[in-house]
Design an enzyme around this catalytic site. Structure first.
Site, PDB file in Angstrom:
ATOM      1  N   SER A   1       0.762  -1.263   0.007  1.00 41.07           N
ATOM      2  CA  SER A   1      -0.160   0.047   0.075  1.00 41.07           C
ATOM      3  C   SER A   1       0.859   1.218   0.141  1.00 41.07           C
ATOM      4  O   SER A   1       2.103   1.323   0.492  1.00 41.07           O
ATOM      5  CB  SER A   1      -1.017  -0.088   0.998  1.00 41.07           C
ATOM      6  OG  SER A   1      -1.847   0.872   1.242  1.00 41.07           O
ATOM      7  N   PRO A   2       0.460   2.512  -0.618  1.00 41.50           N
ATOM      8  CA  PRO A   2       1.161   3.665  -0.489  1.00 41.50           C
ATOM      9  C   PRO A   2       1.554   4.097   0.553  1.00 41.50           C
ATOM     10  O   PRO A   2       0.648   4.126   1.670  1.00 41.50           O
ATOM     11  CB  PRO A   2       0.312   4.483  -1.262  1.00 41.50           C
ATOM     12  CG  PRO A   2      -0.624   3.724  -2.086  1.00 41.50           C
ATOM     13  CD  PRO A   2      -0.851   2.541  -1.459  1.00 41.50           C
TER      14      PRO A   2
ATOM     15  N   CYS B   1       3.473   7.243   2.593  1.00 41.10           N
ATOM     16  CA  CYS B   1       4.391   8.597   2.371  1.00 41.10           C
ATOM     17  C   CYS B   1       5.492   8.572   3.204  1.00 41.10           C
ATOM     18  O   CYS B   1       5.656   8.192   4.597  1.00 41.10           O
ATOM     19  CB  CYS B   1       3.425   9.997   2.867  1.00 41.10           C
ATOM     20  SG  CYS B   1       2.043  10.199   1.921  1.00 41.10           S
TER      21      CYS B   1
ATOM     22  N   GLN C   1       0.655   6.675  -6.972  1.00 36.59           N
ATOM     23  CA  GLN C   1      -0.529   7.160  -6.558  1.00 36.59           C
ATOM     24  C   GLN C   1      -0.574   8.600  -6.850  1.00 36.59           C
ATOM     25  O   GLN C   1       0.017   9.527  -6.192  1.00 36.59           O
ATOM     26  CB  GLN C   1      -0.940   7.076  -5.296  1.00 36.59           C
ATOM     27  CG  GLN C   1      -2.141   7.478  -4.381  1.00 36.59           C
ATOM     28  CD  GLN C   1      -2.313   7.059  -3.064  1.00 36.59           C
ATOM     29  OE1 GLN C   1      -1.590   7.623  -2.290  1.00 36.59           O
ATOM     30  NE2 GLN C   1      -3.246   6.200  -2.782  1.00 36.59           N
TER      31      GLN C   1
ATOM     32  N   TYR D   1      -8.452  13.930   1.482  1.00 38.86           N
ATOM     33  CA  TYR D   1      -7.649  14.775   0.586  1.00 38.86           C
ATOM     34  C   TYR D   1      -8.501  15.392  -0.495  1.00 38.86           C
ATOM     35  O   TYR D   1      -9.719  15.191  -0.523  1.00 38.86           O
ATOM     36  CB  TYR D   1      -6.584  13.929   0.061  1.00 38.86           C
ATOM     37  CG  TYR D   1      -5.566  13.922   1.045  1.00 38.86           C
ATOM     38  CD1 TYR D   1      -4.910  14.668   2.093  1.00 38.86           C
ATOM     39  CD2 TYR D   1      -5.004  12.247   1.383  1.00 38.86           C
ATOM     40  CE1 TYR D   1      -4.010  14.248   2.839  1.00 38.86           C
ATOM     41  CE2 TYR D   1      -4.207  11.925   2.386  1.00 38.86           C
ATOM     42  CZ  TYR D   1      -3.660  13.012   3.280  1.00 38.86           C
ATOM     43  OH  TYR D   1      -2.820  12.502   4.150  1.00 38.86           O
TER      44      TYR D   1
ATOM     45  N   ARG E   1      -8.412   4.766  -5.321  1.00 42.88           N
ATOM     46  CA  ARG E   1      -8.391   4.389  -3.827  1.00 42.88           C
ATOM     47  C   ARG E   1      -9.318   5.410  -3.258  1.00 42.88           C
ATOM     48  O   ARG E   1      -9.370   6.759  -3.640  1.00 42.88           O
ATOM     49  CB  ARG E   1      -7.061   4.635  -3.311  1.00 42.88           C
ATOM     50  CG  ARG E   1      -7.215   4.775  -1.439  1.00 42.88           C
ATOM     51  CD  ARG E   1      -6.074   4.621  -0.695  1.00 42.88           C
ATOM     52  NE  ARG E   1      -5.605   3.132  -0.435  1.00 42.88           N
ATOM     53  CZ  ARG E   1      -4.759   2.942   0.149  1.00 42.88           C
ATOM     54  NH1 ARG E   1      -4.127   3.708   1.165  1.00 42.88           N
ATOM     55  NH2 ARG E   1      -4.645   1.783   0.507  1.00 42.88           N
TER      56      ARG E   1
ATOM     57  N   LEU F   1      -5.152  -3.441   9.024  1.00 42.66           N
ATOM     58  CA  LEU F   1      -5.166  -4.346  10.102  1.00 42.66           C
ATOM     59  C   LEU F   1      -5.407  -5.661   9.696  1.00 42.66           C
ATOM     60  O   LEU F   1      -5.979  -6.534  10.416  1.00 42.66           O
ATOM     61  CB  LEU F   1      -6.211  -3.858  11.213  1.00 42.66           C
ATOM     62  CG  LEU F   1      -5.601  -2.537  12.043  1.00 42.66           C
ATOM     63  CD1 LEU F   1      -6.751  -2.532  13.367  1.00 42.66           C
ATOM     64  CD2 LEU F   1      -4.363  -2.713  12.544  1.00 42.66           C
TER      65      LEU F   1
ATOM     66  N   ARG G   1       1.951  -0.902   7.160  1.00 40.74           N
ATOM     67  CA  ARG G   1       2.903  -1.242   8.377  1.00 40.74           C
ATOM     68  C   ARG G   1       3.466  -2.496   8.514  1.00 40.74           C
ATOM     69  O   ARG G   1       4.541  -2.665   9.066  1.00 40.74           O
ATOM     70  CB  ARG G   1       1.915  -1.079   9.716  1.00 40.74           C
ATOM     71  CG  ARG G   1       1.556   0.363   9.896  1.00 40.74           C
ATOM     72  CD  ARG G   1       0.712   0.632  11.084  1.00 40.74           C
ATOM     73  NE  ARG G   1       0.041   2.018  11.089  1.00 40.74           N
ATOM     74  CZ  ARG G   1      -0.843   2.728  10.537  1.00 40.74           C
ATOM     75  NH1 ARG G   1      -1.642   2.080   9.854  1.00 40.74           N
ATOM     76  NH2 ARG G   1      -0.992   3.751  10.935  1.00 40.74           N
TER      77      ARG G   1
END
Length: 356
Positions: free
Chosen positions: A22-23, A25, A99, A182, A229, A300, A323
């Site tokens: 996953s993207p 930053c 992305q 965003y 997304r 998660l 993560r």
């Protein structure tokens, strides 16, 4: 064979398994340029046998960055550094996506480990933010400028130009960031879009900005897979919800979008999210079922059996993780071991496999 380690056929590409990065930053750029940090950061996941690596939110204009240290794709000079990353990931037989993003009213912040505050326009690293409506995200933030119709069309063009640069750099997947509060999400949500023109009010009007962007990007696509997304829910009364997300997905599929990457939240500070394992999976399942479109589940998802059950139950078509990859860049190999799957290891790392 487990579904998690079964290839997934896209229109023009194949995911070698169902595990996607996953993207994330990194706040490690200067003037939007990807650096050696990004090469190593993203490259390690391809070495670790992820099926695809999606690069972090990459701004289509300088004012679209979350922070002054974000990556960008608003000028041709950005392309060579991006192509270097693309070439390395491709050399590991993985797909790579980018992305395309604009942070809107949530832009102009400091690096998160320095401060989570928004920097004012007069700050050396700050600027005037933009949004569909002149509503700040937080009471301490400066008020964004409401975009004019001309400003909206200018941004549609910038998303298209960003996509063209991404194609030139060699990306396989173009993902439009319409989530997490965003700019595009700000147009979608009735909590943040109070416009009374063609881009506000009704559902059809609130999705118009995203639809315009997708139609513009489609004109430059060659064989890239187009993803979007979304935040499937604002987790707030009167906000964007899964029913609207599903209807949006139906329309996006008609326009050629191949995948909905299903996240949630981020639009407003008063959100009430019940965070737990698989808390976003039901959104992915409903959109997949009702819109008949490929979906990715994220949030998660921590172990191989959990991921496998999601796929077996047809709640999503693949799994995205962030993560867990930061904790272990070779998590794909760990998942394969947990499911008793034998996957190819790069010869440089073969000795590690032999000691398992």
């Amino acid at each position: 064979m487990s579904i998690l380690f079964t290839p997934l056929q896209l229109r023009h590409h194949i995911l070698r398994n169902r595990i996607v990065v996953s993207p994330m930053c990194q706040y490690s750029s200067e003037d939007g340029f990807a650096s050696d940090w990004h090469l190593v950061h993203l490259g390690q996941f391809a070495i670790g046998r992820a099926a695809a690596v999606i690069q972090e939110a990459t701004a289509v204009e300088p004012e679209g960055r979350i922070s002054y240290a974000d990556t960008g794709i608003w000028k041709d000079e950005h392309i060579p550094n991006l192509r270097r990353i693309v070439d390395f990931v491709h050399a590991q037989d993985a797909l790579i996506g980018i992305q395309l993003a604009h942070a809107g009213r949530k832009a102009s912040t400091d690096k998160p480990w320095e401060s989570r505050s928004q920097l004012p326009p007069h700050h050396p690293h700050g600027w005037q933010t933009k949004a569909p409506s002149a509503i700040p995200f937080h009471e301490t933030d400066h008020t964004p400028e409401a975009l004019t119709l001309e400003g909206i069309q200018d941004l549609v063009t910038k998303f298209k130009e960003g996509a063209q640069r991404a194609i030139t750099a060699g990306y396989d997947i173009i993902e439009v960031h319409a989530a997490h509060g965003y700019l595009i999400h700000q147009f979608l949500s009735p909590l943040t879009n109070l416009r009374t023109d063609a881009y506000g009010g009704s559902f059809e009007n609130r999705i118009r900005f995203l639809i315009d962007i997708i139609q513009a990007i489609k004109t430059v696509l060659i064989n890239q897979s187009l993803w979007v997304r979304i935040s499937a829910s604002d987790w707030a009364d009167g906000g964007w919800d899964v029913e609207q997300s599903t209807e949006l997905a139906i329309q996006l599929k008609r326009l050629g979008v191949e995948v909905i990457d299903v996240s949630s939240g981020g639009a407003v500070r008063q959100q009430q999210i019940n965070v737990k394992e698989n808390y976003q999976v039901p959104f992915a399942e409903e959109i997949k079922t009702e819109a008949q479109i490929l979906t990715g589940a994220v949030g998660l998802i921590n172990n191989a059996k959990q991921a496998e059950v999601i796929l077996q139950n047809q709640q999503a078509d693949f799994i995205l993780m962030a993560r867990r990859f930061l904790q272990n860049p070779h998590i794909v190999k760990q998942f394969a071991q947990e499911l008793d799957e034998d996957i190819d290891w790069l010869p440089q790392y073969q000795r590690a496999k032999e000691t398992l």
